[in-house]
Design a protein around this motif. Structure first.
Motif, mmCIF file in Angstrom:
data_model
loop_
_atom_site.group_PDB
_atom_site.id
_atom_site.type_symbol
_atom_site.label_atom_id
_atom_site.label_comp_id
_atom_site.label_asym_id
_atom_site.label_seq_id
_atom_site.Cartn_x
_atom_site.Cartn_y
_atom_site.Cartn_z
ATOM 1 N N GLN A 1 -37.042 126.026 85.163
ATOM 2 C CA GLN A 1 -38.419 125.592 85.420
ATOM 3 C C GLN A 1 -39.345 126.019 84.284
ATOM 4 N N GLU A 2 -39.150 127.224 83.762
ATOM 5 C CA GLU A 2 -39.964 127.677 82.637
ATOM 6 C C GLU A 2 -39.724 126.797 81.411
ATOM 7 N N PHE A 3 -38.470 126.436 81.169
ATOM 8 C CA PHE A 3 -38.151 125.560 80.039
ATOM 9 C C PHE A 3 -38.855 124.214 80.213
ATOM 10 N N GLN A 4 -38.770 123.643 81.410
ATOM 11 C CA GLN A 4 -39.426 122.362 81.680
ATOM 12 C C GLN A 4 -40.939 122.468 81.526
ATOM 13 N N ASP A 5 -41.516 123.568 82.013
ATOM 14 C CA ASP A 5 -42.962 123.780 81.861
ATOM 15 C C ASP A 5 -43.341 123.845 80.387
ATOM 16 N N ALA A 6 -42.538 124.548 79.600
ATOM 17 C CA ALA A 6 -42.817 124.677 78.171
ATOM 18 C C ALA A 6 -42.793 123.313 77.478
ATOM 19 N N VAL A 7 -41.822 122.482 77.818
ATOM 20 C CA VAL A 7 -41.732 121.146 77.214
ATOM 21 C C VAL A 7 -42.950 120.312 77.612
ATOM 22 N N CYS A 8 -43.403 120.442 78.844
ATOM 23 C CA CYS A 8 -44.616 119.724 79.280
ATOM 24 C C CYS A 8 -45.843 120.202 78.514
ATOM 25 N N ILE A 9 -45.936 121.516 78.295
ATOM 26 C CA ILE A 9 -47.059 122.065 77.524
ATOM 27 C C ILE A 9 -47.017 121.538 76.092
ATOM 28 N N ILE A 10 -45.828 121.483 75.501
ATOM 29 C CA ILE A 10 -45.672 120.919 74.156
ATOM 30 C C ILE A 10 -46.103 119.457 74.154
ATOM 31 N N GLY A 11 -45.705 118.726 75.188
ATOM 32 C CA GLY A 11 -46.043 117.301 75.281
ATOM 33 C C GLY A 11 -47.524 117.026 75.405
ATOM 34 N N SER A 12 -48.305 118.021 75.818
ATOM 35 C CA SER A 12 -49.749 117.824 75.929
ATOM 36 C C SER A 12 -50.511 118.425 74.743
ATOM 37 N N HIS A 13 -49.779 119.023 73.797
ATOM 38 C CA HIS A 13 -50.399 119.645 72.630
ATOM 39 C C HIS A 13 -50.659 118.583 71.560
ATOM 40 N N HIS B 1 -31.866 117.952 62.250
ATOM 41 C CA HIS B 1 -32.955 118.617 61.528
ATOM 42 C C HIS B 1 -33.872 119.360 62.487
ATOM 43 N N LEU B 2 -34.230 120.577 62.098
ATOM 44 C CA LEU B 2 -35.192 121.368 62.850
ATOM 45 C C LEU B 2 -36.590 120.926 62.429
ATOM 46 N N LEU B 3 -37.382 120.449 63.375
ATOM 47 C CA LEU B 3 -38.716 119.935 63.076
ATOM 48 C C LEU B 3 -39.811 120.984 63.273
ATOM 49 N N GLN B 4 -39.727 121.705 64.365
ATOM 50 C CA GLN B 4 -40.746 122.703 64.711
ATOM 51 C C GLN B 4 -40.117 123.806 65.537
ATOM 52 N N VAL B 5 -40.699 124.980 65.439
ATOM 53 C CA VAL B 5 -40.396 126.072 66.357
ATOM 54 C C VAL B 5 -41.722 126.421 67.016
ATOM 55 N N ALA B 6 -41.766 126.297 68.323
ATOM 56 C CA ALA B 6 -42.995 126.563 69.062
ATOM 57 C C ALA B 6 -42.804 127.763 69.979
ATOM 58 N N LEU B 7 -43.818 128.619 70.028
ATOM 59 C CA LEU B 7 -43.859 129.710 70.995
ATOM 60 C C LEU B 7 -44.883 129.321 72.046
ATOM 61 N N ILE B 8 -44.427 129.251 73.274
ATOM 62 C CA ILE B 8 -45.280 128.835 74.374
ATOM 63 C C ILE B 8 -45.639 130.061 75.198
ATOM 64 N N ASP B 9 -46.923 130.248 75.429
ATOM 65 C CA ASP B 9 -47.409 131.306 76.294
ATOM 66 C C ASP B 9 -47.369 130.754 77.716
ATOM 67 N N LEU B 10 -46.366 131.175 78.487
ATOM 68 C CA LEU B 10 -46.197 130.674 79.851
ATOM 69 C C LEU B 10 -47.265 131.221 80.797
ATOM 70 N N THR B 11 -47.841 132.356 80.472
ATOM 71 C CA THR B 11 -48.880 132.933 81.314
ATOM 72 C C THR B 11 -50.187 132.160 81.153
ATOM 73 N N ALA B 12 -50.575 131.894 79.917
ATOM 74 C CA ALA B 12 -51.808 131.143 79.639
ATOM 75 C C ALA B 12 -51.581 129.636 79.650
ATOM 76 N N ARG B 13 -50.319 129.214 79.711
ATOM 77 C CA ARG B 13 -49.937 127.797 79.734
ATOM 78 C C ARG B 13 -50.489 127.061 78.509
ATOM 79 N N MET B 14 -50.111 127.586 77.323
ATOM 80 C CA MET B 14 -50.577 126.986 76.071
ATOM 81 C C MET B 14 -49.572 127.249 74.959
ATOM 82 N N VAL B 15 -49.685 126.455 73.888
ATOM 83 C CA VAL B 15 -48.866 126.698 72.691
ATOM 84 C C VAL B 15 -49.527 127.857 71.954
#
Length: 151
Positions: free
Chosen positions: A74-86, A129-143
């Motif tokens: 669920q955390e992984f899915q949440d992170a992908v959703c946060i990335i998708g809205s960035h 190819h590696l395009l991006q490495v993102a760190l997602i703050d799951l507590t603040a729900r943001m990249v």
């Protein structure tokens, strides 16, 4: 199975921190009619292992987790959703980038150390190819950070 869900609701309601969400990362139903859950309290920034009675929902034992529990699906899915809205990353997802990883890591400098961070790697659709490495703050729900230049 309804009793199983009720126990988790009781356990969440009985959390020692009512001022922030407690997330169940994983749970296991044990043959002795107990439930073992690993949970993360976003308000305090702590993880714990909880053993509950399945029928009553009573917490039998709670132990603070020494390290960082691995991420949940669920955390992984949440992170992908946060990335998708960035604004800077959504175009990669729209173009078919593949999200991989999901390791729980330290946050970037200047971000709250008590927050929970997950690292997501965005790969090209062919995974070559590696395009991006993102760190997602799951507590603040943001990249919290994203980088595309690799050494």
């Amino acid at each position: 199975m309804a009793g199983f869900a009720a126990v988790l609701i009781v356990a969440l309601a009985g959390s020692s921190r009512a001022d922030g969400p407690v997330e169940i990362l994983r749970q296991v139903r044990v043959p002795d009619h107990t439930i073992i859950a690993i949970r993360f309290d976003h308000a305090s920034g702590t993880a714990s292992r909880v053993v509950m009675d399945e029928a009553s929902g009573k917490v039998l034992h709670e132990h603070t987790y020494a390290g960082r529990p691995q991420s949940s699906s669920q955390e992984f899915q949440d992170a992908v959703c946060i990335i998708g809205s960035h604004s800077g990353l959504r175009s990669l997802i729209a173009a078919g980038a593949v999200a991989e990883g999901g390791f729980i890591v330290d946050g970037p400098s200047g971000h709250p150390a008590s927050h929970r961070y997950i690292q997501i790697r965005l790969l090209s659709p062919d995974r070559q190819h590696l395009l991006q490495v993102a760190l997602i703050d799951l507590t603040a729900r943001m990249v919290a950070s994203a980088r595309s230049s690799f050494e």
